[in-house]
Write a protein that holds these residues in place. Structure first.
Motif, PDB file in Angstrom:
ATOM      1  N   ARG A  32    -148.329 -51.979  88.586  1.00  0.00           N
ATOM      2  CA  ARG A  32    -148.534 -53.098  89.518  1.00  0.00           C
ATOM      3  C   ARG A  32    -147.266 -53.929  89.689  1.00  0.00           C
ATOM      4  O   ARG A  32    -147.270 -54.903  90.443  1.00  0.00           O
ATOM      5  CB  ARG A  32    -149.663 -54.000  89.009  1.00  0.00           C
ATOM      6  N   SER A  33    -146.194 -53.555  88.998  1.00  0.00           N
ATOM      7  CA  SER A  33    -144.946 -54.323  89.048  1.00  0.00           C
ATOM      8  C   SER A  33    -143.855 -53.535  89.765  1.00  0.00           C
ATOM      9  O   SER A  33    -143.917 -52.310  89.868  1.00  0.00           O
ATOM     10  CB  SER A  33    -144.470 -54.652  87.625  1.00  0.00           C
ATOM     11  N   VAL A  34    -142.859 -54.266  90.268  1.00  0.00           N
ATOM     12  CA  VAL A  34    -141.631 -53.662  90.778  1.00  0.00           C
ATOM     13  C   VAL A  34    -140.526 -54.018  89.782  1.00  0.00           C
ATOM     14  O   VAL A  34    -140.259 -55.196  89.530  1.00  0.00           O
ATOM     15  CB  VAL A  34    -141.270 -54.183  92.176  1.00  0.00           C
ATOM     16  N   TYR A  35    -139.904 -53.003  89.214  1.00  0.00           N
ATOM     17  CA  TYR A  35    -138.897 -53.223  88.183  1.00  0.00           C
ATOM     18  C   TYR A  35    -137.515 -53.345  88.825  1.00  0.00           C
ATOM     19  O   TYR A  35    -137.066 -52.431  89.520  1.00  0.00           O
ATOM     20  CB  TYR A  35    -138.910 -52.081  87.178  1.00  0.00           C
ATOM     21  N   ALA A  36    -136.857 -54.474  88.581  1.00  0.00           N
ATOM     22  CA  ALA A  36    -135.511 -54.711  89.091  1.00  0.00           C
ATOM     23  C   ALA A  36    -134.507 -54.219  88.056  1.00  0.00           C
ATOM     24  O   ALA A  36    -134.487 -54.703  86.919  1.00  0.00           O
ATOM     25  CB  ALA A  36    -135.303 -56.189  89.383  1.00  0.00           C
ATOM     26  N   ALA A  55    -141.866 -36.651  89.567  1.00  0.00           N
ATOM     27  CA  ALA A  55    -141.091 -36.627  90.814  1.00  0.00           C
ATOM     28  C   ALA A  55    -140.448 -37.982  91.057  1.00  0.00           C
ATOM     29  O   ALA A  55    -140.869 -39.005  90.500  1.00  0.00           O
ATOM     30  CB  ALA A  55    -141.992 -36.254  91.992  1.00  0.00           C
ATOM     31  N   LEU A  56    -139.411 -37.974  91.925  1.00  0.00           N
ATOM     32  CA  LEU A  56    -138.711 -39.192  92.333  1.00  0.00           C
ATOM     33  C   LEU A  56    -138.572 -39.192  93.841  1.00  0.00           C
ATOM     34  O   LEU A  56    -138.298 -38.159  94.453  1.00  0.00           O
ATOM     35  CB  LEU A  56    -137.318 -39.262  91.708  1.00  0.00           C
ATOM     36  N   ASP A  57    -138.736 -40.370  94.454  1.00  0.00           N
ATOM     37  CA  ASP A  57    -138.530 -40.512  95.891  1.00  0.00           C
ATOM     38  C   ASP A  57    -137.936 -41.889  96.124  1.00  0.00           C
ATOM     39  O   ASP A  57    -138.269 -42.837  95.405  1.00  0.00           O
ATOM     40  CB  ASP A  57    -139.862 -40.352  96.635  1.00  0.00           C
ATOM     41  N   GLY A  58    -137.048 -42.009  97.110  1.00  0.00           N
ATOM     42  CA  GLY A  58    -136.421 -43.307  97.275  1.00  0.00           C
ATOM     43  C   GLY A  58    -135.756 -43.515  98.607  1.00  0.00           C
ATOM     44  O   GLY A  58    -135.724 -42.637  99.471  1.00  0.00           O
ATOM     45  N   ALA A  91    -123.936 -51.697  96.673  1.00  0.00           N
ATOM     46  CA  ALA A  91    -125.070 -50.815  96.963  1.00  0.00           C
ATOM     47  C   ALA A  91    -126.392 -51.405  96.482  1.00  0.00           C
ATOM     48  O   ALA A  91    -126.468 -52.055  95.437  1.00  0.00           O
ATOM     49  CB  ALA A  91    -124.839 -49.457  96.300  1.00  0.00           C
ATOM     50  N   VAL A  92    -127.427 -51.155  97.277  1.00  0.00           N
ATOM     51  CA  VAL A  92    -128.804 -51.478  96.889  1.00  0.00           C
ATOM     52  C   VAL A  92    -129.653 -50.262  97.219  1.00  0.00           C
ATOM     53  O   VAL A  92    -129.312 -49.442  98.075  1.00  0.00           O
ATOM     54  CB  VAL A  92    -129.347 -52.725  97.618  1.00  0.00           C
ATOM     55  N   GLY A  93    -130.763 -50.143  96.537  1.00  0.00           N
ATOM     56  CA  GLY A  93    -131.650 -49.011  96.789  1.00  0.00           C
ATOM     57  C   GLY A  93    -132.995 -49.233  96.132  1.00  0.00           C
ATOM     58  O   GLY A  93    -133.216 -50.230  95.429  1.00  0.00           O
ATOM     59  N   ALA A  94    -133.885 -48.302  96.377  1.00  0.00           N
ATOM     60  CA  ALA A  94    -135.235 -48.384  95.818  1.00  0.00           C
ATOM     61  C   ALA A  94    -135.721 -46.978  95.529  1.00  0.00           C
ATOM     62  O   ALA A  94    -135.306 -46.009  96.174  1.00  0.00           O
ATOM     63  CB  ALA A  94    -136.182 -49.095  96.785  1.00  0.00           C
ATOM     64  N   ALA A  95    -136.606 -46.873  94.554  1.00  0.00           N
ATOM     65  CA  ALA A  95    -137.154 -45.563  94.212  1.00  0.00           C
ATOM     66  C   ALA A  95    -138.568 -45.723  93.693  1.00  0.00           C
ATOM     67  O   ALA A  95    -138.914 -46.739  93.067  1.00  0.00           O
ATOM     68  CB  ALA A  95    -136.288 -44.861  93.165  1.00  0.00           C
ATOM     69  N   ASN A  96    -139.386 -44.721  93.976  1.00  0.00           N
ATOM     70  CA  ASN A  96    -140.714 -44.601  93.398  1.00  0.00           C
ATOM     71  C   ASN A  96    -140.707 -43.413  92.450  1.00  0.00           C
ATOM     72  O   ASN A  96    -140.252 -42.325  92.814  1.00  0.00           O
ATOM     73  CB  ASN A  96    -141.778 -44.387  94.477  1.00  0.00           C
ATOM     74  N   ASP A 101    -149.445 -39.161  87.229  1.00  0.00           N
ATOM     75  CA  ASP A 101    -150.263 -39.445  88.414  1.00  0.00           C
ATOM     76  C   ASP A 101    -150.299 -40.928  88.774  1.00  0.00           C
ATOM     77  O   ASP A 101    -151.210 -41.375  89.475  1.00  0.00           O
ATOM     78  CB  ASP A 101    -151.692 -38.921  88.229  1.00  0.00           C
ATOM     79  N   ARG A 102    -149.325 -41.677  88.328  1.00  0.00           N
ATOM     80  CA  ARG A 102    -149.192 -43.085  88.708  1.00  0.00           C
ATOM     81  C   ARG A 102    -147.802 -43.296  89.296  1.00  0.00           C
ATOM     82  O   ARG A 102    -146.865 -42.572  88.967  1.00  0.00           O
ATOM     83  CB  ARG A 102    -149.399 -44.009  87.502  1.00  0.00           C
ATOM     84  N   VAL A 103    -147.683 -44.274  90.202  1.00  0.00           N
ATOM     85  CA  VAL A 103    -146.421 -44.543  90.886  1.00  0.00           C
ATOM     86  C   VAL A 103    -145.826 -45.833  90.339  1.00  0.00           C
ATOM     87  O   VAL A 103    -146.482 -46.882  90.322  1.00  0.00           O
ATOM     88  CB  VAL A 103    -146.630 -44.664  92.407  1.00  0.00           C
ATOM     89  N   PHE A 104    -144.557 -45.750  89.918  1.00  0.00           N
ATOM     90  CA  PHE A 104    -143.849 -46.915  89.400  1.00  0.00           C
ATOM     91  C   PHE A 104    -142.667 -47.212  90.329  1.00  0.00           C
ATOM     92  O   PHE A 104    -141.870 -46.325  90.634  1.00  0.00           O
ATOM     93  CB  PHE A 104    -143.374 -46.657  87.971  1.00  0.00           C
ATOM     94  N   ALA A 105    -142.583 -48.468  90.765  1.00  0.00           N
ATOM     95  CA  ALA A 105    -141.604 -48.861  91.779  1.00  0.00           C
ATOM     96  C   ALA A 105    -140.381 -49.514  91.139  1.00  0.00           C
ATOM     97  O   ALA A 105    -140.500 -50.330  90.213  1.00  0.00           O
ATOM     98  CB  ALA A 105    -142.249 -49.824  92.776  1.00  0.00           C
ATOM     99  N   PHE A 106    -139.198 -49.151  91.682  1.00  0.00           N
ATOM    100  CA  PHE A 106    -137.930 -49.687  91.191  1.00  0.00           C
ATOM    101  C   PHE A 106    -137.111 -50.207  92.356  1.00  0.00           C
ATOM    102  O   PHE A 106    -137.125 -49.633  93.444  1.00  0.00           O
ATOM    103  CB  PHE A 106    -137.119 -48.597  90.483  1.00  0.00           C
ATOM    104  N   SER A 107    -136.369 -51.282  92.101  1.00  0.00           N
ATOM    105  CA  SER A 107    -135.328 -51.733  93.025  1.00  0.00           C
ATOM    106  C   SER A 107    -134.010 -51.756  92.263  1.00  0.00           C
ATOM    107  O   SER A 107    -133.966 -52.152  91.088  1.00  0.00           O
ATOM    108  CB  SER A 107    -135.653 -53.125  93.585  1.00  0.00           C
ATOM    109  N   PHE A 108    -132.946 -51.313  92.920  1.00  0.00           N
ATOM    110  CA  PHE A 108    -131.632 -51.237  92.292  1.00  0.00           C
ATOM    111  C   PHE A 108    -130.653 -52.141  93.028  1.00  0.00           C
ATOM    112  O   PHE A 108    -130.582 -52.114  94.266  1.00  0.00           O
ATOM    113  CB  PHE A 108    -131.103 -49.802  92.313  1.00  0.00           C
ATOM    114  N   THR A 109    -129.908 -52.938  92.284  1.00  0.00           N
ATOM    115  CA  THR A 109    -128.837 -53.758  92.852  1.00  0.00           C
ATOM    116  C   THR A 109    -127.579 -53.546  92.010  1.00  0.00           C
ATOM    117  O   THR A 109    -127.659 -53.338  90.795  1.00  0.00           O
ATOM    118  CB  THR A 109    -129.196 -55.251  92.862  1.00  0.00           C
ATOM    119  N   THR A 110    -126.433 -53.605  92.658  1.00  0.00           N
ATOM    120  CA  THR A 110    -125.168 -53.389  91.963  1.00  0.00           C
ATOM    121  C   THR A 110    -124.672 -54.708  91.386  1.00  0.00           C
ATOM    122  O   THR A 110    -124.577 -55.710  92.095  1.00  0.00           O
ATOM    123  CB  THR A 110    -124.125 -52.815  92.931  1.00  0.00           C
TER     124      THR A 110
END
Length: 272
Positions: A32-36, A55-58, A91-96, A101-110
């Motif tokens: 339920r969280s987005v990890y920075a 798997a990874l997608d972003g 650079a910034v980006g995001a990945a799931n 069988d659960r989706v964990f959300a990430f945000s990336f900042t430089t």
């Protein structure tokens, strides 16, 4: 070996950068969280899960350097970690990330001071209740790769082996002209797997042949079939062979939580 090439690249990048290690973080798993996550241009940030990532997608990220993405991700199928590095200074980006069988959300900042490792763990009560699926063959191959690289990993990148237990019992069994020595045992708790390095020494004058599929590990009075091995099934006369075998949980398929403090012996029935 793919894992070895990946790790050597990662190690050389760390050594060449000459920068001090940044923060090391640990988080409980929560879909339920987005990890920075803060990433850098000079050193990788390694994200570690309790088990293999599916798997990874972003967006703004890629595993292919030739695409010149803002952020580059390195991940080997079947492993429980991936590494992230910024290619551009802003650079910034995001990945799931798909995990069990659960989706964990990430945000990336430089950032100038990136995170160096981000480790996720499960709450002990949730882990105890979970009836996880048994690892697939490609995941077992990844465990063998990690076991073979354990010493290098522990010395140069210890975060990757923090959940692996290891012992070097050197227990020996004699059967005719064959001396079998269990040189090393590693336990991977998330997979409930044991990886054993075994040495077969043939002191006889004839080739010793056996069926790798029939290898078994004895622990006390219990016999554990081998789930996967790199054995070839043949030891020339007056020679020795090093093989790796994997056992999973209990023989009935349930979780075994087998301690590495046990005494292990290997059975290799000879072929006619």
């Amino acid at each position: 070996m793919v894992l070895r090439a990946f790790l050597l690249t990662l190690f050389s990048g760390v050594m060449a950068s000459g920068i001090a290690a940044g923060p090391v973080k640990r988080y409980p798993l929560d879909d339920r969280s987005v990890y920075a996550v803060r990433v850098g241009t000079e050193a990788p940030t390694t994200v570690i899960f309790p088990g293999p990532v599916t798997a990874l997608d972003g967006a703004g990220v890629s595993q292919r350097a030739e695409e010149a993405p803002p952020i580059l991700i390195s991940h080997q199928p079947g492993t429980r970690f991936f590494s992230v590095r910024a290619v551009q200074a802003d650079a910034v980006g995001a990945a799931n990330v798909i995990f069990r069988d659960r989706v964990f959300a990430f945000s990336f900042t430089t950032e100038a001071e990136p995170d160096r490792t981000v480790t996720f763990y499960e709450h002990p009560a949730k882990t105890a209740r979970r009836d996880a699926a048994r690892p697939m063959p490609h995941q077992l191959l990844a465990l063998i790769d990690q076991a073979k690289e354990f010493v290098a990993l522990s010395e140069q990148y210890p975060a990757l082996v923090q959940r692996i237990e290891r012992t070097t019992p050197q227990t020996t069994t004699l059967a005719g002209d064959i001396t079998t020595t269990v040189e090393e045992v590693l336990r991977f708790d998330d997979e409930d797997a044991l990886v054993l390095r075994v040495r077969f020494e043939n002191r006889g004058k004839q080739v010793f042949r056996y069926a790798p599929a029939h290898l078994a590990v004895w622990i006390g009075q219990a016999c554990y079939p081998v789930a996967l091995t790199d054995a070839h099934g043949e030891v020339p006369a007056k020679h020795a062979e090093i093989v790796t075998v994997v056992i999973l949980g209990n023989p009935d398929g349930s979780r075994g939580d087998i301690s590495i403090k046990n005494t292990f012996s290997i059975v290799a029935p000879p072929l006619p």
